[in-house]
Scaffold this motif. Structure first.
Motif, PDB file in Angstrom:
ATOM      1  N   PHE A   1       0.805  -1.230   0.000  1.00  0.00           N
ATOM      2  CA  PHE A   1       0.000   0.000   0.000  1.00  0.00           C
ATOM      3  C   PHE A   1       0.834   1.274   0.000  1.00  0.00           C
ATOM      4  CE2 PHE A   1       0.478  -1.097   4.524  1.00  0.00           C
ATOM      5  CZ  PHE A   1       0.789   0.114   5.120  1.00  0.00           C
ATOM      6  N   MET A   2       2.138   1.158   0.160  1.00  0.00           N
ATOM      7  CA  MET A   2       2.995   2.345   0.111  1.00  0.00           C
ATOM      8  C   MET A   2       3.891   2.278  -1.116  1.00  0.00           C
ATOM      9  SD  MET A   2       5.582   4.007   2.961  1.00  0.00           S
ATOM     10  CE  MET A   2       6.618   2.565   3.158  1.00  0.00           C
ATOM     11  N   PRO A   3       3.950   3.339  -1.921  1.00  0.00           N
ATOM     12  CA  PRO A   3       4.789   3.313  -3.128  1.00  0.00           C
ATOM     13  C   PRO A   3       6.267   3.361  -2.776  1.00  0.00           C
ATOM     14  CG  PRO A   3       3.942   5.516  -2.786  1.00  0.00           C
ATOM     15  CD  PRO A   3       3.271   4.640  -1.755  1.00  0.00           C
ATOM     16  N   THR A   4       7.107   2.987  -3.721  1.00  0.00           N
ATOM     17  CA  THR A   4       8.547   3.052  -3.509  1.00  0.00           C
ATOM     18  C   THR A   4       9.263   3.239  -4.832  1.00  0.00           C
ATOM     19  OG1 THR A   4      10.473   1.913  -2.542  1.00  0.00           O
ATOM     20  CG2 THR A   4       8.866   0.538  -3.695  1.00  0.00           C
ATOM     21  N   THR A   5      10.450   3.824  -4.756  1.00  0.00           N
ATOM     22  CA  THR A   5      11.314   3.954  -5.938  1.00  0.00           C
ATOM     23  C   THR A   5      12.510   3.009  -5.828  1.00  0.00           C
ATOM     24  OG1 THR A   5      12.684   5.729  -4.985  1.00  0.00           O
ATOM     25  CG2 THR A   5      10.657   6.382  -6.143  1.00  0.00           C
ATOM     26  N   ALA A   6      12.418   2.014  -4.952  1.00  0.00           N
ATOM     27  CA  ALA A   6      13.536   1.090  -4.723  1.00  0.00           C
ATOM     28  C   ALA A   6      13.879   0.331  -5.995  1.00  0.00           C
ATOM     29  CB  ALA A   6      13.177   0.114  -3.614  1.00  0.00           C
TER      30      ALA A   6
ATOM     31  N   ALA B   1      36.688  -1.628  -4.483  1.00  0.00           N
ATOM     32  CA  ALA B   1      37.550  -1.025  -3.460  1.00  0.00           C
ATOM     33  C   ALA B   1      36.715  -0.421  -2.331  1.00  0.00           C
ATOM     34  CB  ALA B   1      38.453   0.033  -4.092  1.00  0.00           C
ATOM     35  N   LEU B   2      35.592   0.203  -2.666  1.00  0.00           N
ATOM     36  CA  LEU B   2      34.725   0.787  -1.637  1.00  0.00           C
ATOM     37  C   LEU B   2      34.144  -0.295  -0.741  1.00  0.00           C
ATOM     38  CD1 LEU B   2      32.882   3.540  -3.712  1.00  0.00           C
ATOM     39  CD2 LEU B   2      34.408   3.920  -1.763  1.00  0.00           C
ATOM     40  N   ARG B   3      33.763  -1.412  -1.336  1.00  0.00           N
ATOM     41  CA  ARG B   3      33.219  -2.500  -0.510  1.00  0.00           C
ATOM     42  C   ARG B   3      34.277  -3.030   0.443  1.00  0.00           C
ATOM     43  NH1 ARG B   3      28.711  -6.796  -2.078  1.00  0.00           N
ATOM     44  NH2 ARG B   3      27.743  -4.759  -2.368  1.00  0.00           N
ATOM     45  N   ARG B   4      35.508  -3.143  -0.041  1.00  0.00           N
ATOM     46  CA  ARG B   4      36.603  -3.577   0.856  1.00  0.00           C
ATOM     47  C   ARG B   4      36.779  -2.592   1.995  1.00  0.00           C
ATOM     48  NH1 ARG B   4      39.576  -5.033  -3.937  1.00  0.00           N
ATOM     49  NH2 ARG B   4      40.705  -3.050  -3.782  1.00  0.00           N
ATOM     50  N   ALA B   5      36.517  -1.322   1.730  1.00  0.00           N
ATOM     51  CA  ALA B   5      36.646  -0.288   2.759  1.00  0.00           C
ATOM     52  C   ALA B   5      35.414  -0.218   3.660  1.00  0.00           C
ATOM     53  CB  ALA B   5      36.880   1.071   2.093  1.00  0.00           C
ATOM     54  N   GLY B   6      34.414  -1.051   3.402  1.00  0.00           N
ATOM     55  CA  GLY B   6      33.212  -1.052   4.224  1.00  0.00           C
ATOM     56  C   GLY B   6      32.230   0.047   3.854  1.00  0.00           C
ATOM     57  N   ILE B   7      32.251   0.489   2.604  1.00  0.00           N
ATOM     58  CA  ILE B   7      31.338   1.534   2.143  1.00  0.00           C
ATOM     59  C   ILE B   7      30.422   0.943   1.076  1.00  0.00           C
ATOM     60  CG2 ILE B   7      31.147   3.774   0.997  1.00  0.00           C
ATOM     61  CD1 ILE B   7      33.836   4.529   2.210  1.00  0.00           C
ATOM     62  N   HIS B   8      29.129   0.940   1.345  1.00  0.00           N
ATOM     63  CA  HIS B   8      28.124   0.412   0.431  1.00  0.00           C
ATOM     64  C   HIS B   8      27.239   1.575  -0.027  1.00  0.00           C
ATOM     65  CE1 HIS B   8      29.238  -3.643   1.880  1.00  0.00           C
ATOM     66  NE2 HIS B   8      29.300  -3.052   3.070  1.00  0.00           N
ATOM     67  N   PHE B   9      26.691   1.475  -1.206  1.00  0.00           N
ATOM     68  CA  PHE B   9      25.953   2.615  -1.750  1.00  0.00           C
ATOM     69  C   PHE B   9      24.880   2.143  -2.716  1.00  0.00           C
ATOM     70  CE2 PHE B   9      29.407   1.644  -4.598  1.00  0.00           C
ATOM     71  CZ  PHE B   9      28.833   1.749  -5.857  1.00  0.00           C
ATOM     72  N   GLY B  10      23.973   3.049  -3.054  1.00  0.00           N
ATOM     73  CA  GLY B  10      22.945   2.762  -4.043  1.00  0.00           C
ATOM     74  C   GLY B  10      22.028   3.962  -4.212  1.00  0.00           C
ATOM     75  N   ARG B  11      21.131   3.858  -5.175  1.00  0.00           N
ATOM     76  CA  ARG B  11      20.129   4.894  -5.374  1.00  0.00           C
ATOM     77  C   ARG B  11      19.270   5.006  -4.121  1.00  0.00           C
ATOM     78  NH1 ARG B  11      18.506   4.862 -11.152  1.00  0.00           N
ATOM     79  NH2 ARG B  11      16.434   5.590 -10.524  1.00  0.00           N
ATOM     80  N   SER B  12      18.739   6.191  -3.881  1.00  0.00           N
ATOM     81  CA  SER B  12      17.830   6.372  -2.751  1.00  0.00           C
ATOM     82  C   SER B  12      16.534   5.613  -3.014  1.00  0.00           C
ATOM     83  CB  SER B  12      17.535   7.852  -2.530  1.00  0.00           C
ATOM     84  OG  SER B  12      16.880   8.407  -3.667  1.00  0.00           O
TER      85      SER B  12
END
Length: 529
Positions: A146-151, A189-200
């Motif tokens: 019932f709630m939209p998302t942009t995931a 390299a970012l994952r090895r550094a413990g940094i994960h990311f993605g679109r909001s």
């Protein structure tokens, strides 16, 4: 009859769960709404394409400086109005105290003015809960019904699943797209550094529907979407009312609950007549928001002058400058909500995720900076172009175990009125964790394509993030001022707390989705009793 108190995210999630099972539900709510004259403006804009929006209507939507001082706190408005906040309907707090944050008596609660970010909790970050991620997973999925998302499915889903395949595409700004592209190039390299990311992941009907057009990237999101694309639980409430699945009773503030073997007596105040009225319920589900829920629960328990502890996910803000400039940001058609999520998983900073939200250029940001001494430099076009073409804003959140806390006490004032007394309990550790998170980004400047200005960090006191709760935490064996896994406080049978009040800890990742999933879980399980 089951009664639900409130109409914000927790309350509406429970109402959906109960009505899905065909149970009779009445919602009791103060129910403040947008002022009629502003609603008329919004109705006009919603029927027009952006090129036909009257300038006077847009000025009213932006609401001048868009922030209104209440005490020493600036609060974000919606459609130029402060109606989502308690305002003239009365205060729960001592009159001589500055509130840690504002509660809401509006239809839809604070979902009328939230940032719309959606993330679940990571299993390790709720390891101290008596329920697990596997217990919450089906309810995350139910909320997305019932709630939209942009995931979207990207690298972030490896750490924090989307729990849905219904995500609608919401195009990021060029500035954010270039930032994410740099991170993607260096993802290993970012994952090895413990940094994960993605679109909001945002609660936005980006593709539109039968009533609304798709997002036109007009950049007004932080003022309030003219097409109503940013989700508020008021829209789900309206659907439940229209489909005759709930009985809605607005204009009432619940002040006390009295329990018996046969049910619960709800003692409420009719806000128009200022009269006390009573309702009889089989069970009561309380989703009024952390401060109102604390006042109601403590009053119902007769617990005066007995403090409870409120947890908080403290936040901080960094300006972040990209090494590469994106030209023309001030003329781009874009959305102005959060553009990207970055999660730091580094035990040298915290045993828990540190959550970062990345914002790019917006008219809202430019107007905010023009109210500072920077306006003397930004009036020069070349300087403004250089700054805004490189500037991102990073808003970070810490787990409650790394954050300060608040102490809440219910007292009677000299006039005999019940008021909450709030004491802040700052944490030096939280400040250092925020600094270390910034330095972590600086150390990875090459991989990130930029870095934050750590000395310019703004660090908020406990409560300012609105990611607060834990006043009546769920426990496997609840004691005084605690609840069982169905949100039932010790001493208040047939009463179930739904909102963040029952969270044993507060992960740094966005709070609302987990609050909604847990409320849906509680209502679903109670419906089986």
């Amino acid at each position: 009859m089951f009664y639900v108190i409130g109409s914000g995210p927790a309350a509406i999630s429970a109402a959906v769960a109960l009505t899905t099972r065909g149970l009779p539900v009445t919602i009791l709510d103060a129910g403040r709404k947008l002022e009629p004259e502003r609603q008329e403006i919004l109705d006009r804009l919603g029927k027009l394409p952006p090129e036909n929006w009257p300038a006077a209507d847009l000025d009213a939507l932006r609401g001048g400086d868009q922030t209104k001082r209440q005490g020493s706190i600036h609060v974000k408005l919606t459609y130029g109005s402060d109606y989502p906040y308690a305002g003239s309907s009365g205060s729960l707090l001592d009159s001589n105290e500055e509130p840690p944050f504002h509660y809401s008596e509006a239809r839809g609660g604070l979902s009328n003015v939230w940032g719309a970010s959606q993330l679940p909790s990571r299993a390790e970050d709720i390891a101290d809960w008596p329920v697990s991620i596997s217990d919450l997973e089906p309810h995350y999925r139910a909320v997305f019904d019932f709630m939209p998302t942009t995931a979207v499915q990207d690298g972030l889903a490896d750490v924090l699943p989307t729990y849905t395949d219904r995500g609608q595409d919401l195009r990021p700004s060029r500035q954010a797209d270039e930032f994410l592209s740099d991170l993607q190039t260096n993802r290993t390299a970012l994952r090895r550094a413990g940094i994960h990311f993605g679109r909001s992941r945002m609660a936005v009907t980006a593709a539109g529907d039968a009533q609304r057009p798709a997002c036109v990237h007009c950049g007004l999101c932080l003022y309030g979407c003219p097409y109503g694309l940013i989700y508020s639980t008021a829209s789900t409430l309206r659907r439940l009312i229209d489909e005759k699945k709930v009985t809605y009773v607005g204009g009432h503030r619940v002040e006390k609950l009295e329990t018996s073997a046969n049910g619960v007596t709800i003692i409420a105040r009719d806000l128009e007549r200022q009269e006390i009225v009573r309702f009889q319920a089989t069970r009561v589900f309380v989703g009024a928001g952390v401060l109102p829920t604390a006042a109601l629960t403590l009053n119902s328990l007769g617990a005066f002058d007995q403090p409870v502890e409120m947890l908080d996910s403290q936040y901080f803000i960094y300006p972040f400058f990209r090494l590469r400039r994106t030209p023309g940001v001030s003329t781009e058609e874009l959305h102005s909500l959060c553009q990207a999520f970055v999660e730091i998983d580094d035990p040298a900073i915290s045993r828990h995720l540190v959550h970062l939200e990345i914002f790019s250029y917006s008219d809202f940001l430019q107007r905010a900076l023009m109210a500072t001494p920077l306006r003397y430099f930004l009036r020069f076009p070349w300087i403004a172009e250089q700054m805004f073409g490189r500037l991102l804003v990073v808003q970070g959140f810490l787990h409650s175990n790394d954050s300060g806390r608040l102490r809440i006490t219910l007292r009677r004032n000299a006039e005999g009125q019940l008021r909450l007394h709030v004491e802040e309990q700052p944490s030096r550790h939280a400040w250092w964790a925020s600094i270390r998170a910034g330095l972590k980004l600086v150390a990875n400047i090459r991989l990130l394509g930029g870095a934050p200005v750590v000395p310019a960090m703004q660090f908020a006191e406990p409560g300012r993030s609105y990611h607060s709760g834990g006043t009546f935490p769920m426990r496997a064996r609840p004691g005084k001022f605690e609840t069982d896994i169905l949100g039932q406080p010790t001493g208040l049978e047939r009463v179930h707390l739904l909102d963040a009040s029952v969270m044993p800890s507060i992960p740094a990742t966005t709070i609302t989705l987990t609050v909604m999933a847990n409320a849906h879980r509680i209502a679903t399980e109670v419906a089986k009793l």
